[in-house]
Motif scaffolding. Structure first.
Motif, mmCIF file in Angstrom:
data_model
loop_
_atom_site.group_PDB
_atom_site.id
_atom_site.type_symbol
_atom_site.label_atom_id
_atom_site.label_comp_id
_atom_site.label_asym_id
_atom_site.label_seq_id
_atom_site.Cartn_x
_atom_site.Cartn_y
_atom_site.Cartn_z
ATOM 1 N N TRP A 89 -3.020 6.342 6.118
ATOM 2 C CA TRP A 89 -4.317 6.240 6.359
ATOM 3 C C TRP A 89 -4.837 7.236 5.150
ATOM 4 N N GLY A 90 -6.245 7.068 4.505
ATOM 5 C CA GLY A 90 -6.818 8.038 3.752
ATOM 6 C C GLY A 90 -6.702 7.506 2.316
ATOM 7 N N GLY A 91 -6.668 8.411 1.443
ATOM 8 C CA GLY A 91 -6.930 7.910 -0.001
ATOM 9 C C GLY A 91 -8.215 7.902 -0.519
ATOM 10 N N SER A 92 -8.338 7.525 -1.805
ATOM 11 C CA SER A 92 -9.843 7.543 -2.219
ATOM 12 C C SER A 92 -10.280 8.825 -2.442
ATOM 13 N N GLY A 93 -9.534 9.555 -3.295
ATOM 14 C CA GLY A 93 -9.948 11.136 -3.451
ATOM 15 C C GLY A 93 -9.703 11.843 -2.326
ATOM 16 N N ARG A 94 -9.005 11.445 -1.144
ATOM 17 C CA ARG A 94 -8.611 12.503 -0.012
ATOM 18 C C ARG A 94 -6.985 12.163 -0.119
ATOM 19 N N PRO A 95 -6.433 12.763 0.515
ATOM 20 C CA PRO A 95 -4.819 12.778 0.774
ATOM 21 C C PRO A 95 -4.594 11.657 1.635
ATOM 22 N N TYR A 96 -3.347 11.051 1.480
ATOM 23 C CA TYR A 96 -2.766 10.133 2.572
ATOM 24 C C TYR A 96 -2.314 10.830 3.651
ATOM 25 N N TRP A 97 -2.443 10.353 4.921
ATOM 26 C CA TRP A 97 -1.903 11.088 6.133
ATOM 27 C C TRP A 97 -0.715 9.856 6.652
ATOM 28 N N HIS A 98 0.310 10.562 7.244
ATOM 29 C CA HIS A 98 1.237 9.775 7.968
ATOM 30 C C HIS A 98 1.590 10.786 9.228
ATOM 31 N N ARG A 99 2.505 10.162 10.141
ATOM 32 C CA ARG A 99 2.751 10.706 11.353
ATOM 33 C C ARG A 99 4.239 11.079 11.252
ATOM 34 N N GLU A 100 4.676 12.337 11.582
ATOM 35 C CA GLU A 100 6.140 12.620 11.760
ATOM 36 C C GLU A 100 6.162 13.183 13.066
ATOM 37 N N TYR A 101 7.658 12.822 13.542
ATOM 38 C CA TYR A 101 7.846 13.330 14.981
ATOM 39 C C TYR A 101 9.216 14.233 15.003
ATOM 40 N N GLU A 102 8.944 15.495 15.466
ATOM 41 C CA GLU A 102 9.858 16.567 15.769
ATOM 42 C C GLU A 102 10.850 16.144 16.472
#
Length: 186
Positions: A89-102
C-alpha cells in the motif's frame, strides 16, 4: 534436489519435514523448467503462437493449468491464511509499504511494516505470532501447485525463468530471518 530453506531448529524431524526443497541449478530439471518457462513466456506473443499453430493444433497450456489449480484449490477449500498480509500500500509520492515477519527458530515472532524508501523507518506492528510449521502447512497445497511461488535471490542473479512464471498469485520470499509473502498480479 537441493534445500532452499532449512528451519533453524534442533529437532531433526522438524528440520527434515519442514525444509523447502527445489531442483538443482543447471541440472536436468532446471533445463526443463527453463524450456517450459521460455515456451510459456513466449506463447502469449502472437507471432510465436502463429508459428506453433502452423506446425500443430496447440492449446494454451498455461491458461489450462491456471484453471486447473484454481479448481483444485477451490475443491479442497484452500484459502490464503488470514494472519499474513500479502498486500502493498502507499505510493503516489510516498513509499510503498509491505509486511515482513521475523523468523525465530520455527516461530514467526514479530511483524514489521517495511517501506520501499530507506529514508523511512520500518515499524513493528501488532502480531500474535504464529508457528512457521503452521504457515507451511497452510500454504503447502498452493506452494506445491505453483499458486504461491518461491523467490530465491540466486535465481534472480542468473535470470532464471521459473516454471510457474505468470502463474503464481503470491510469492514467498525468505531472506535471512525475514519472511514475506507478496501478492502478485496475474
Amino acid at each position: 534436489m537441493e534445500s532452499k530453506f532449512i528451519p533453524d531448529v534442533k529437532e531433526e524431524e522438524i528440520k527434515r519435514n519442514y525444509t523447502l526443497w527445489g531442483h538443482k541449478e543447471k541440472g536436468f530439471a532446471d533445463l526443463l523448467y527453463k524450456l517450459n518457462g521460455i515456451i510459456w513466456e513466449n506463447f502469449g506473443r502472437e507471432e510465436f503462437r502463429n508459428v506453433c499453430e502452423l506446425i500443430a493444433v496447440v492449446r494454451d497450456l498455461k491458461q489450462e493449468y491456471l484453471e486447473k489449480i484454481d479448481e483444485k484449490l477451490f475443491r479442497i477449500g484452500w484459502k490464503f491464511p488470514d494472519y499474513i498480509n500479502p498486500h502493498e500500500w502507499g505510493g503516489s509520492g510516498r513509499p510503498y509499504w509491505h509486511r515482513e515477519y521475523e523468523i525465530d527458530g520455527i516461530w514467526l515472532d514479530k511483524c514489521y511494516e517495511v517501506p520501499s524508501w530507506s529514508s523511512y523507518s520500518e515499524r513493528e506492528v501488532e502480531f500474535e505470532g504464529k508457528s512457521l510449521i503452521e504457515l507451511f502447512n497452510d500454504i503447502s497445497p498452493a506452494l506445491f501447485l505453483g499458486y504461491i511461488g518461491y523467490y530465491d535471490k540466486k535465481y534472480v542473479e542468473y535470470k532464471w525463468p521459473p516454471l510457474f512464471r505468470g502463474v503464481y498469485n503470491y510469492t514467498l520470499i525468505i531472506r535471512d530471518n525475514r519472511l514475506r509473502i507478496r501478492r502478485e498480479e496475474r
